[in-house]
Write a protein that holds these residues in place. Structure first.
Motif, PDB file in Angstrom:
ATOM      1  N   ALA A 324       0.841  -1.192   0.000  1.00 27.30           N
ATOM      2  CA  ALA A 324       0.000   0.000   0.000  1.00 27.30           C
ATOM      3  C   ALA A 324       0.882   1.249   0.000  1.00 27.30           C
ATOM      4  CB  ALA A 324      -0.917  -0.008   1.222  1.00 27.30           C
ATOM      5  N   PRO A 325       0.365   2.386  -0.449  1.00 31.15           N
ATOM      6  CA  PRO A 325       1.159   3.609  -0.484  1.00 31.15           C
ATOM      7  C   PRO A 325       1.762   3.938   0.876  1.00 31.15           C
ATOM      8  CG  PRO A 325      -0.935   3.923  -1.616  1.00 31.15           C
ATOM      9  CD  PRO A 325      -1.005   2.590  -0.946  1.00 31.15           C
ATOM     10  N   GLY A 326       2.995   4.448   0.841  1.00 30.48           N
ATOM     11  CA  GLY A 326       3.676   4.800   2.076  1.00 30.48           C
ATOM     12  C   GLY A 326       3.293   6.186   2.564  1.00 30.48           C
ATOM     13  N   GLU A 327       3.821   6.528   3.742  1.00 34.80           N
ATOM     14  CA  GLU A 327       3.545   7.843   4.327  1.00 34.80           C
ATOM     15  C   GLU A 327       4.305   8.955   3.611  1.00 34.80           C
ATOM     16  OE1 GLU A 327       1.353   8.554   6.696  1.00 34.80           O
ATOM     17  OE2 GLU A 327       0.737   6.443   6.686  1.00 34.80           O
ATOM     18  N   ARG A 359      15.563   4.422   3.762  1.00 31.68           N
ATOM     19  CA  ARG A 359      15.870   4.530   2.341  1.00 31.68           C
ATOM     20  C   ARG A 359      14.826   3.789   1.505  1.00 31.68           C
ATOM     21  NH1 ARG A 359      21.435   2.108   0.903  1.00 31.68           N
ATOM     22  NH2 ARG A 359      20.237   0.163   0.984  1.00 31.68           N
ATOM     23  N   GLU A 360      14.338   2.669   2.020  1.00 34.19           N
ATOM     24  CA  GLU A 360      13.305   1.920   1.304  1.00 34.19           C
ATOM     25  C   GLU A 360      12.028   2.738   1.183  1.00 34.19           C
ATOM     26  OE1 GLU A 360      10.596  -1.947   2.249  1.00 34.19           O
ATOM     27  OE2 GLU A 360      12.777  -2.248   2.339  1.00 34.19           O
ATOM     28  N   ASP A 361      11.682   3.497   2.231  1.00 36.91           N
ATOM     29  CA  ASP A 361      10.501   4.364   2.177  1.00 36.91           C
ATOM     30  C   ASP A 361      10.662   5.408   1.060  1.00 36.91           C
ATOM     31  OD1 ASP A 361       9.334   3.089   4.374  1.00 36.91           O
ATOM     32  OD2 ASP A 361      10.279   4.453   5.810  1.00 36.91           O
ATOM     33  N   LEU A 362      11.859   5.966   0.970  1.00 35.72           N
ATOM     34  CA  LEU A 362      12.110   7.000  -0.044  1.00 35.72           C
ATOM     35  C   LEU A 362      12.071   6.404  -1.445  1.00 35.72           C
ATOM     36  CD1 LEU A 362      14.940   9.031   1.728  1.00 35.72           C
ATOM     37  CD2 LEU A 362      12.517   9.607   1.568  1.00 35.72           C
ATOM     38  N   THR A 363      12.624   5.206  -1.598  1.00 27.92           N
ATOM     39  CA  THR A 363      12.580   4.544  -2.904  1.00 27.92           C
ATOM     40  C   THR A 363      11.134   4.313  -3.338  1.00 27.92           C
ATOM     41  OG1 THR A 363      14.686   3.415  -2.474  1.00 27.92           O
ATOM     42  CG2 THR A 363      13.289   2.514  -4.224  1.00 27.92           C
ATOM     43  N   ARG A 364      10.327   3.773  -2.424  1.00 27.76           N
ATOM     44  CA  ARG A 364       8.915   3.548  -2.744  1.00 27.76           C
ATOM     45  C   ARG A 364       8.233   4.857  -3.110  1.00 27.76           C
ATOM     46  NH1 ARG A 364       6.254   0.873   2.197  1.00 27.76           N
ATOM     47  NH2 ARG A 364       4.383   1.267   0.955  1.00 27.76           N
ATOM     48  N   VAL A 366       9.554   7.489  -4.488  1.00 24.86           N
ATOM     49  CA  VAL A 366       9.975   7.910  -5.825  1.00 24.86           C
ATOM     50  C   VAL A 366       9.203   7.127  -6.887  1.00 24.86           C
ATOM     51  CG1 VAL A 366      11.892   7.914  -7.461  1.00 24.86           C
ATOM     52  CG2 VAL A 366      12.255   8.731  -5.128  1.00 24.86           C
ATOM     53  N   LEU A 367       9.120   5.813  -6.726  1.00 22.18           N
ATOM     54  CA  LEU A 367       8.390   5.005  -7.697  1.00 22.18           C
ATOM     55  C   LEU A 367       6.919   5.394  -7.740  1.00 22.18           C
ATOM     56  CD1 LEU A 367       9.843   1.385  -7.265  1.00 22.18           C
ATOM     57  CD2 LEU A 367      10.761   3.339  -8.515  1.00 22.18           C
ATOM     58  N   GLU A 368       6.333   5.618  -6.567  1.00 21.79           N
ATOM     59  CA  GLU A 368       4.924   6.010  -6.524  1.00 21.79           C
ATOM     60  C   GLU A 368       4.716   7.381  -7.164  1.00 21.79           C
ATOM     61  OE1 GLU A 368       3.856   5.745  -2.413  1.00 21.79           O
ATOM     62  OE2 GLU A 368       4.113   3.562  -2.338  1.00 21.79           O
ATOM     63  N   GLY A 468      -4.241   7.366  -2.734  1.00 20.53           N
ATOM     64  CA  GLY A 468      -2.908   7.965  -2.770  1.00 20.53           C
ATOM     65  C   GLY A 468      -2.743   8.928  -3.925  1.00 20.53           C
ATOM     66  N   TYR A 469      -3.338   8.599  -5.069  1.00 15.77           N
ATOM     67  CA  TYR A 469      -3.243   9.474  -6.235  1.00 15.77           C
ATOM     68  C   TYR A 469      -3.956  10.798  -5.980  1.00 15.77           C
ATOM     69  CZ  TYR A 469      -4.141  11.331 -10.905  1.00 15.77           C
ATOM     70  OH  TYR A 469      -4.239  12.152 -12.004  1.00 15.77           O
ATOM     71  N   GLN A 470      -5.107  10.742  -5.348  1.00 19.14           N
ATOM     72  CA  GLN A 470      -5.816  11.986  -5.033  1.00 19.14           C
ATOM     73  C   GLN A 470      -5.005  12.845  -4.070  1.00 19.14           C
ATOM     74  OE1 GLN A 470      -8.334  12.818  -6.863  1.00 19.14           O
ATOM     75  NE2 GLN A 470      -8.291  10.792  -7.846  1.00 19.14           N
ATOM     76  N   GLY A 471      -4.315  12.185  -3.120  1.00 17.00           N
ATOM     77  CA  GLY A 471      -3.429  12.926  -2.224  1.00 17.00           C
ATOM     78  C   GLY A 471      -2.271  13.553  -2.963  1.00 17.00           C
ATOM     79  N   PHE A 472      -1.748  12.845  -3.971  1.00 19.88           N
ATOM     80  CA  PHE A 472      -0.670  13.373  -4.808  1.00 19.88           C
ATOM     81  C   PHE A 472      -1.125  14.633  -5.529  1.00 19.88           C
ATOM     82  CE2 PHE A 472       1.091  13.476  -9.154  1.00 19.88           C
ATOM     83  CZ  PHE A 472       2.455  13.531  -8.894  1.00 19.88           C
ATOM     84  N   ARG A 473      -2.344  14.621  -6.046  1.00 18.32           N
ATOM     85  CA  ARG A 473      -2.863  15.799  -6.742  1.00 18.32           C
ATOM     86  C   ARG A 473      -3.012  16.980  -5.786  1.00 18.32           C
ATOM     87  NH1 ARG A 473      -3.077  16.571 -11.906  1.00 18.32           N
ATOM     88  NH2 ARG A 473      -5.150  17.483 -11.857  1.00 18.32           N
TER      89      ARG A 473
END
Length: 483
Positions: A324-327, A359-364, A366-368, A468-473
């Motif tokens: 699931a999307p990270g924080e 670092r794994e949180d940051l990688t996720r 970036v991909l998200e 998560g996408y709506q939060g990104f917007r």
């Protein structure tokens, strides 16, 4: 008979030799660099392209005996670059590249002129060619006044190969000088940026003959007989030919330096208000549309450099199971953005960081963030009635199954992974060279690659990623208020 595809990229030139059935014989690659004289500027010396081509041909000639049977050449190139020549055909200044942002003010002014979007089918983006010439006219007037011809990078290589000023429709559609619906130069658009028709190259379709390889080059390359040079294509149109995306419903998503979601179209259906690009395809009577984000795999490459890891190491740590999307949220606007924002000045960032962030949180994140940005393009394409039931995934980032499934989940459609082999712009260019020199039917040679796997949306996580996408917007809107 053999045929040569040349892919003139931003960081290097790749040459691919194929046989009369279109099967790869061998390839070679030569690298070069871009210069960045000021922040936001990006330039290359066209002499570097010629040196790279000469070196690639020398290596290919010495390595593959079948090269001596060459009969057709196609060139694909990075789009929008302004290569300026004087009356003698000499280069006046370094080529201003597609990712150069200096002319954002000129682009905004051109975009407001009545009829510009209607004729060109597109927003005038800062990376397009026309605003570059407006910038040159104001900042380098002596260069502007000496300009006899403006060639895109692929057209410049065509000039080197044939001695003729000629360009194809797909590449020329990204200048803001082409009437994209009628597939011809527009005097109105040219006049809007104080340009003339005689400064433009002759137009041909990408699959038609543009000229014949110069005798001097043919002798230097050890060739006998006539070698036809095709009109060629812009890099994304060539990639579409390489993966067989000619007709409505066919397309691809590319996780390269930039991110591209492309849909082939049977007709001309511009929608500039969506910031989707509407360009001529490399074949007559066809068009394509695409959404473009400027930092896709480049976002991951940037984070890899910052963390001292390889991109493949970072993505491998995530495994193959979609979480699931990270924080932490990442906004992938390292170089501004095109679709859907048309914003050259927006910049990216992380939000939601804490003392426990790994670092794994940051990688996720970036991909998200990149996947969310591509979802923007998917929605923009959907608004034009483009329908993609299955999408082929290409580019270096597609090696990450986690990333591919994440994008599939956000699109809600399967992504197909081609079997290892050739299916990119170099193959598409070689196919255009074959069609131009032999007259073979495009439908017989421009075919999809073998698919080895199909990745389906992760149904259990679909709702979470939609949220998560709506939060990104919303995060984008907040970033705009701050910047």
């Amino acid at each position: 008979m053999t045929f040569l595809g040349i892919d003139l990229g931003t960081s290097g030139l790749r040459a691919l030799l194929v046989d009369e059935d279109g099967a790869p014989i061998g390839s070679t690659e030569q690298l070069y660099n871009a210069a960045h004289p000021q922040q936001g500027w990006s330039e290359q010396d066209p002499a570097d392209w010629v040196m790279a081509l000469d070196a690639a041909i020398s290596e290919m000639r010495d390595t593959y005996p079948a090269f001596s049977r060459l009969r057709g050449i196609g060139v694909a190139g990075h789009m929008h670059g302004a290569t300026l020549l004087d009356n003698s055909g000499d280069v006046l200044r370094p080529c201003i590249l597609w990712n150069d942002q200096r002319s954002h003010a000129e682009a905004a002014k051109l975009d407001k002129i009545k009829g510009v979007r209607d004729l060109s089918g597109n927003i005038v983006f800062p990376g397009f060619t026309a605003p570059k010439l407006k910038w040159i006219s104001r900042n380098e007037p002596e260069i502007f006044n000496a300009t006899a011809k403006v060639l895109l990078p692929a057209a410049y290589l065509n000039y080197y190969l044939t001695g003729e000023y000629v360009a194809d429709m797909s590449d020329s559609a990204g200048t803001s000088w082409l009437d994209v619906g009628k597939r011809e130069w527009s005097d109105y658009l040219l006049d809007a940026s104080n340009m003339r028709r005689d400064q433009m190259p002759r137009l041909v379709e990408g699959s038609d003959a543009a000229g014949v390889l110069r005798k001097e080059l043919a002798q230097d390359w050890g060739l006998g007989g006539t070698v036809i040079v095709a009109g060629g294509a812009g890099d994304n149109a060539a990639a579409a030919c390489g993966i067989g995306a000619l007709d409505e419903g066919q397309g691809f998503v590319s996780l390269g330096t930039s991110g591209v979601l492309l849909a082939a179209r049977d007709g001309y259906q511009p929608a500039p208000e969506t910031a989707v690009h509407t360009f001529c395809h490399a074949m007559p009577g066809r068009w394509y549309q695409m959404g473009v984000m400027l930092s896709a795999a480049d976002s991951l490459n940037w984070f890899a450099r910052m963390s001292g890891q390889k991109p493949s190491e970072l993505t491998a740590d995530l495994g193959d199971v979609l979480h699931a999307p990270g924080e932490v949220r990442f906004l992938p606007y390292l170089s501004g953005e095109r679709t859907p924002h048309n914003d050259a000045e927006i910049r990216g960032g992380f939000t939601g960081l804490s003392a426990g962030t790994t670092r794994e949180d940051l990688t996720r994140a970036v991909l998200e963030g990149v996947a969310y940005g591509l979802r923007d393009s998917y929605d923009a394409l959907a608004a034009t009635d483009a329908r993609l039931e299955k999408i082929i995934a290409i580019g270096g980032g597609s090696a990450s199954r986690y990333w591919v499934q994440l994008i599939s989940t956000l699109f809600g459609v399967p992504l197909q992974l081609p079997a290892s082999g050739e299916f990119g712009a170099a193959l598409g260019a070689a196919r255009l060279g074959m069609i131009a020199s032999t007259g073979v039917s495009p439908e017989g040679i421009v075919t999809p690659p073998e698919i080895y796997d199909e990745v389906h949306p992760g149904g259990a996580q679909s709702a979470a990623f939609e949220e998560g996408y709506q939060g990104f917007r919303e995060a984008y809107a907040g970033l705009k208020q701050i910047q």
